[in-house]
Design an enzyme around this catalytic site. Structure first.
Site, mmCIF file in Angstrom:
data_model
loop_
_atom_site.group_PDB
_atom_site.id
_atom_site.type_symbol
_atom_site.label_atom_id
_atom_site.label_comp_id
_atom_site.label_asym_id
_atom_site.label_seq_id
_atom_site.Cartn_x
_atom_site.Cartn_y
_atom_site.Cartn_z
ATOM 1 C CG ASN A 194 16.961 43.224 39.554
ATOM 2 O OD1 ASN A 194 16.666 43.755 40.616
ATOM 3 N ND2 ASN A 194 16.061 42.695 38.767
ATOM 4 C CG HIS A 248 12.833 45.527 35.779
ATOM 5 N ND1 HIS A 248 12.155 44.440 35.277
ATOM 6 C CD2 HIS A 248 14.112 45.128 35.963
ATOM 7 C CE1 HIS A 248 12.987 43.429 35.162
ATOM 8 N NE2 HIS A 248 14.192 43.822 35.577
ATOM 9 N NE ARG A 256 2.636 47.295 26.861
ATOM 10 C CZ ARG A 256 2.731 48.169 25.871
ATOM 11 N NH1 ARG A 256 3.431 47.877 24.803
ATOM 12 N NH2 ARG A 256 2.129 49.336 25.936
ATOM 13 C CG ASP A 257 9.368 41.687 32.186
ATOM 14 O OD1 ASP A 257 9.048 40.485 32.122
ATOM 15 O OD2 ASP A 257 10.392 42.075 32.765
ATOM 16 C CB ILE A 258 8.075 37.975 28.206
ATOM 17 C CG1 ILE A 258 9.301 37.471 28.955
ATOM 18 C CG2 ILE A 258 8.446 38.573 26.856
ATOM 19 C CD1 ILE A 258 9.986 36.291 28.285
ATOM 20 C CD GLU A 291 15.859 36.450 36.395
ATOM 21 O OE1 GLU A 291 15.334 36.370 35.266
ATOM 22 O OE2 GLU A 291 15.230 36.282 37.446
ATOM 23 C CB VAL A 292 19.463 39.650 31.058
ATOM 24 C CG1 VAL A 292 20.017 39.894 29.659
ATOM 25 C CG2 VAL A 292 18.251 38.724 31.009
ATOM 26 C CG HIS A 345 17.491 44.695 32.305
ATOM 27 N ND1 HIS A 345 18.652 43.950 32.453
ATOM 28 C CD2 HIS A 345 16.564 44.110 33.101
ATOM 29 C CE1 HIS A 345 18.421 42.960 33.304
ATOM 30 N NE2 HIS A 345 17.174 43.039 33.722
#
Length: 127
Positions: free
Chosen positions: A97, A112, A34-36, A105-106, A110
């Site tokens: 992304n 989503h 789960r995304d924080i 960002e990372v 990944h």
């Protein structure tokens, strides 16, 4: 600006169990959690366990087993979250992304998976 793989990125640390996560599903090749900072009632990230920076890096360089394992884990996470059409859900959105223009960002690939509500238009056009 291209991203180089950074072994100290947050997802690499999660894979090394240095940072906890809320795991949804896992297999030999990928981890779903789960995304924080969820952007929808269901917001899961799926990451490969290999050192891939972006979707194009993963698609070009991952083994067939890694690609299949990642894809099957996405399906498992979608079913567990109950957002897939086969699991009685109303649908979901997937987003990857990539790079500066994609606002990545990372520097670890990944995906989503977001669902549980109407997501609205995909993009708002700006000048």
């Amino acid at each position: 600006m291209a991203f180089d793989y950074d072994d100290n990125n947050i997802f690499a640390k999660i894979l090394r169990n240095e940072i906890p996560n809320d795991t949804v599903a896992e297999n030999e090749h990928a981890l779903a959690f789960r995304d924080i900072r969820p952007q929808a009632p269901s917001h899961v990230l799926v990451i490969p366990k290999g050192r891939y920076v972006s979707y194009d890096d993963f698609a070009a360089n991952a083994s067939d087993a890694e690609i299949v394992g990642f894809t099957r884990l996405c399906a498992e996470a979608i079913a567990k979250e109950g957002v897939g059409l086969d699991s009685g859900g109303q649908g979901f959105r997937t987003v990857a992304n990539t790079g500066v223009h994609g606002v990545q960002e990372v520097p670890h690939y990944h995906l989503h998976i977001m669902g549980g509500r109407v997501m609205g238009p995909m993009l708002a056009l700006r000048d």
